[in-house]
Structure formats: structure tokens, C-alpha cells
Design a protein around this motif. Structure first.
Motif, mmCIF file in Angstrom:
data_model
loop_
_atom_site.group_PDB
_atom_site.id
_atom_site.type_symbol
_atom_site.label_atom_id
_atom_site.label_comp_id
_atom_site.label_asym_id
_atom_site.label_seq_id
_atom_site.Cartn_x
_atom_site.Cartn_y
_atom_site.Cartn_z
ATOM 1 N N GLY A 76 0.824 -1.205 0.000
ATOM 2 C CA GLY A 76 0.000 0.000 0.000
ATOM 3 C C GLY A 76 0.852 1.246 0.000
ATOM 4 N N ARG A 77 0.196 2.391 0.113
ATOM 5 C CA ARG A 77 0.896 3.668 0.004
ATOM 6 C C ARG A 77 1.894 3.910 1.125
ATOM 7 N N TYR A 78 1.705 3.267 2.250
ATOM 8 C CA TYR A 78 2.690 3.342 3.329
ATOM 9 C C TYR A 78 3.472 2.029 3.399
ATOM 10 N N GLY A 79 3.539 1.302 2.290
ATOM 11 C CA GLY A 79 4.127 -0.022 2.294
ATOM 12 C C GLY A 79 5.617 -0.044 2.014
ATOM 13 N N LEU A 80 6.197 -1.224 2.167
ATOM 14 C CA LEU A 80 7.635 -1.415 2.006
ATOM 15 C C LEU A 80 8.119 -1.070 0.606
#
Length: 523
Positions: free
Chosen positions: A298-302
Motif C-alpha cells: 500500500g501507500r505506506y508499504g515497504l
């Protein structure tokens, strides 16, 4: 510049057929996605930060090419052998065969996804890329389940004869140079709670997905000669890569520690995870790893993170490897019936970057458990072997030129911040009466410069190190960090030196405790 290797990206699990159909619509399986947020600013809120995505960034920073021309695989096959640049990026689209949106242009009919079949196709694709580029080996970069597809190819498929011809395949260690994983469930996926949330998660994965990450099934696709239904032998561990299959030191595992940004499934997996994969399951034993406060995807993903990209870039293209171990650990035991639990936190940063490359903290559920480390690394006589703290990969200073007149282009700098604190347990519960929250028993930051003196840039590799508490004034105006380099001892192709801990740390960690700094050129 040393010889480059082509990069092959593998995406993660797409879910049931509807999820597969959605993912194959993206020409790069989502691996081109960037982000516009740094997770938290000084006020505790996300702020604007434009990250281009790992594929585009590699083209900008490392001069790689992403060759598509309508069909990346078909374009690759149509070229003469040895004519495509090794500095090229390829996306292994293994899900296309399971999609229902391409008619008969990919497969006569959509297939049920099978991990081992995907790994066999990866082997063929690696061979094709090697042949067309003339490269000896490739780099594999994988998100989530894609790392298990890669491991199946390296550990099993490449050690099994081609079923159509009976011809022995080339072992994976001869095909793959380096292997990087984002949030791969190397130890499987498990759930902390039962009931409806687990049912929901299993429905999301689909029956094949839930079974795919179970140890028995992992044993089947990670072990040569193993067949469906065969139980793993006692003591078999999915996170172990046999030395005969691949050198784990050529593997880097990025571990996410932010469960909250992933969504509802986090409630089933638990907070000590990236939202889907438990922290303890996200790495290969003996491999390099970094912990970053990012979620599984996701947008805050790795994959969408600057932290992930900078670890990837430095592991693949770094010139120096610098390892820090805690040596001669002898923890102070407090008198009385209470048990003292010692923990440490570590934060690693590299000069010129806006993010931490490694962050193990209690707040993120992953502090360094010093009591456990002391037991784990003790020999038969009770002597504690060096406890690994962090490994940094540093770029050639010439390729990452200093931006400030205060910084030398002949050296790379990184820092390792350490905090040590204790907790007291009584009858299995924390005892708070003497506790001071967020107050460390000791903390300091080690600053390390690696490279060459300005007066002799062609001389041998050197390192300078100092504790922040010893440096007067602004750290960034002191380069190198101290006037005299460390006295390095050569051993087994590496250079190492012992750095004494500041005096306040010695009563806690042992009178002879020190940090061992080991520096080597990346092969």
C-alpha cells in the motif's frame, strides 16, 4: 564501475482469481508505484514527500533501462543473444497465465496458480535474460510471496532435471548474484487470534493461499525431491537456506514493523508484524536484514518507501559493507528475586538520506533482546560470542558525491544510534515502582566514516569512528569524524577494529564490552 547484473522483479500474492485479473492490468504488477508521503513528520502527521517508485528510481540513480516495447517477454525473445544491456530491469509476470482477461493470447485457458509452476517459469525466464544480456548472473528482487517463488526456483527447481528433456538444470547459486525481499513470509504466515477475523483472512487469501504459507507446504516447494503431502522432518525450518543451495549472505530481507497501516487483516495477524507477516517470519536465517516502520504493502508499504529503495540500492550496488557487533557482553544482573530484562534499540542512518535505513525499537515491537542474545550466542563455557547489531552497505563516494563543502567525496558516513534500558519482571509481570518511562540507562550514537584520506585517495581502505558524545559542535562539520583513523586488523578478507563503549555503558554491558566494527569491500 564493476560489471552489472540484470534485475528481475517478482510481485507478491494477488489473492483469488478476481485479484489476479485486477493485478495483471498493471504493466509492471504495481512495482512501479511510488508514494507522496513520508509516514510521520515532527508533528506526528504524514507530510508530503515524492518518491518515484523503485523502477523509475533505478533508472535515475543507476542508469538501468526498463525495456517493454508492447510485450517485455516477447521483445526479449526477439533480440539477438548478448545484445541487450545488462543494466536492464525485467518484471516476471507469472500471474498472466492465471488471468481471465487476456483471451488465449497468454494461455489457452486460465490456470489455477501454482507456485512451483511459477518457479519453473522463473527459471526459464532467468535463463532467457542471461542469454539475451550476456550476463553471468541476475539479481532477484521480490515482494511478499514473490520471494517464495524465487526461493523455490533457487532451492528446488534449479536442482531438479527438466521434466520434458531430462536435462539437469543449472543450480540457482550459479544464476543469481543477489536476492532482495520485501516483507516475504520466509517463515510462513500465522495468526494471533481465531474466530471471524481468521475466517475473513482465509477468504481473502483463498484456499490455495492459506495453505501456501503453511510449513508443510513450504517444505514441499523448498526441498528437492519432496512431494505433496510429505511431512517435513523434525527440526526443519522454512527460514533456513542450505549452504549447498545459496549463500544466505547474498540475501537481504527488509522487515516491516508497521501493522497499523495495513488494514483489517492486522487485527488477525497482530501488532508485531507488517500487518500481514510477523516480524520473526520475515527474514532468512544468517541473511542481512533491516527493520523499517512500514506496512506490508500500500501507500505506506515497504515497496513504496524510500527506506526500502535505499536499502535495495545499497545492497545491490554498494561498494563497502560495514558490520557492527556487540562483543564481550556481560549483562549486569540486579540483586533480588526480580528478573531484569535488558533491551537495546538501534537506529541506522546514512549521510544524505531523509530516512532511517534500519530501526529496531520497543515502540515498533522489535527491540534487541539482550538477555536472549546473551543466551543464544553463548558457548559451552558461557562466554558470549559477538552479538550482531546492524549491517550497513555504503555506496562508492564517487557515485554519491557529497552535497556540502563540509563533506569529503572520498568517504561515506553512517551512524548507529544505540539505547540500552532495563525492565523489571516479578511473577511474570512488569514491575513499575522504580520505572522511569522513556529514560534509557545509556544512549549514544557511533559515527563512522569509511573510505580514504583526502591526502591519499588511492590508499588502502580506512575507517574513522567516534561517539557523538565525544564530538564538540556540529557533527556534519567534522569530516573525518576524528583525526586519526581506526587501527584495522586484516582477517579473512575483512578489516576490523574494536571500539570501546563510553564509560557509562560499561557497568551495564560489561567492563570489557565493546563494539566490533568490520569493514569489507563488497564482492
Amino acid at each position: 564501475m564493476t560489471e552489472r547484473s540484470p534485475l528481475i522483479y517478482l510481485r507478491g500474492y494477488a489473492g483469488p482469481p478476481s485479484g489476479v485479473d485486477k493485478q495483471v492490468d498493471d504493466p509492471f504488477y504495481g512495482l512501479n508505484s511510488g508514494a507522496t508521503h513520508i509516514r510521520v513528520d515532527g508533528d506526528g502527521a504524514p507530510c508530503f514527500y515524492q518518491f518515484e517508485g523503485p523502477l523509475l528510481r533505478l533508472m535515475i540513480d543507476e542508469d538501468y533501462e526498463l525495456l517493454v516495447r508492447g510485450d517485455q517477454h516477447a521483445y526479449l525473445e526477439a533480440q539477438d543473444d548478448g545484445t541487450i544491456p545488462a543494466e536492464s530491469v525485467w518484471v516476471f509476470r507469472f500471474y498472466d497465465y492465471a488471468a481471465s482477461t487476456f483471451g488465449t493470447s497468454v494461455a489457452a485457458a486460465p490456470e489455477t496458480f501454482d507456485l512451483e509452476r511459477a518457479a519453473e517459469r522463473l527459471y526459464d525466464f532467468v535463463q532467457l535474460v542471461r542469454r539475451k544480456t550476456g550476463a553471468v548472473k541476475v539479481h532477484l528482487v521480490a515482494h511478499s510471496m514473490g520471494g517464495l517463488v524465487a526461493r523455490c526456483m533457487i532451492q528446488k527447481v534449479s536442482h531438479t532435471a527438466d521434466p520434458s528433456s531430462g536435462t539437469p538444470r543449472v543450480p540457482g547459486a550459479e544464476l543469481v548474484d543477489k536476492f532482495f525481499t520485501y516483507g516475504t513470509p520466509h517463515g510462513g504466515i500465522s495468526f494471533d487470534v481465531g474466530g471471524g477475523l481468521v475466517d475473513w483472512a482465509m477468504e481473502t487469501f483463498g484456499p490455495a493461499g492459506s495453505e501456501m504459507f503453511a510449513p508443510a507446504r513450504m517444505y514441499t516447494y523448498l526441498t528437492p525431491g519432496a512431494s505433496d503431502g510429505e511431512e517435513p522432518p523434525a527440526g526443519w525450518q522454512p527460514q533456513h537456506i542450505p549452504d549447498s543451495a545459496f549463500d544466505a549472505k547474498r540475501v537481504f530481507c527488509l522487515v516491516g514493523t508497521n501493522a497499523a497501516d495495513y488494514g483489517l487483516v492486522e487485527k488477525a495477524v497482530g501488532p508485531r508484524s507488517d500487518g500481514l507477516v510477523h516480524i520473526d517470519n520475515a527474514y532468512v536465517h544468517q541473511a542481512h536484514r533491516a527493520y523499517v516502520h512500514r506496512s506490508h504493502s500500500g501507500r505506506y508499504g515497504l515497496v513504496n518507501s524510500e527506506e526500502g529503495y535505499q536499502n535495495l540500492r545499497r545492497f545491490l550496488f554498494g561498494k563497502y559493507q560495514v558490520r557492527v557487533d556487540l562483543c564481550h557482553l556481560a549483562l549486569r544482573w540486579r540483586p533480588g528475586a526480580a528478573e531484569t530484562v535488558w533491551q537495546a534499540e538501534a537506529r541506522l542512518s546514512v549521510r544524505g538520506l531523509p530516512v532511517l535505513l534500519h530501526e529496531q525499537t520497543a515502540a515498533h515491537y522489535c527491540p534487541i533482546q539482550l538477555n536472549q542474545e546473551a543466551v543464544q550466542h553463548a558457548d559451552a563455557d558461557g562466554q558470549v560470542a559477538p552479538v550482531p547489531l546492524a549491517t550497513a552497505f555504503l555506496l562508492d563516494p564517487e557515485r554519491a558525491r557529497a552535497r556540502s563543502e563540509n563533506q569529503s567525496p572520498n568517504r561515506s558516513r553512517y551512524t548507529l544510534g544505540l539505547r540500552v534500558f532495563h525492565l523489571v519482571e516479578r511473577s511474570g509481570r512488569f514491575f513499575w515502582e522504580d520505572h522511569l518511562e522513556q529514560v534509557a540507562d545509556w544512549e549514544d550514537t557511533l559515527i563512522v566514516d569509511v573510505g580514504h584520506p583526502d591526502q591519499a585517495p588511492d590508499s588502502g581502505l580506512q575507517a574513522w569512528a567516534a561517539w557523538n558524545s565525544e564530538v564538540a559542535g556540529e557533527v556534519d562539520r567534522v569530516d573525518p569524524i576524528r583525526s586519526d583513523p581506526c587501527s584495522l586488523t586484516a582477517e579473512d578478507g575483512e578489516l576490523h577494529t574494536d571500539i570501546a563503549l563510553p564509560e557509562p555503558a560499561c557497568p551495564l554491558l560489561g567492563a570489557e564490552s565493546c563494539l566490533r566494527l568490520t569493514v569489507s569491500r563488497v564482492s
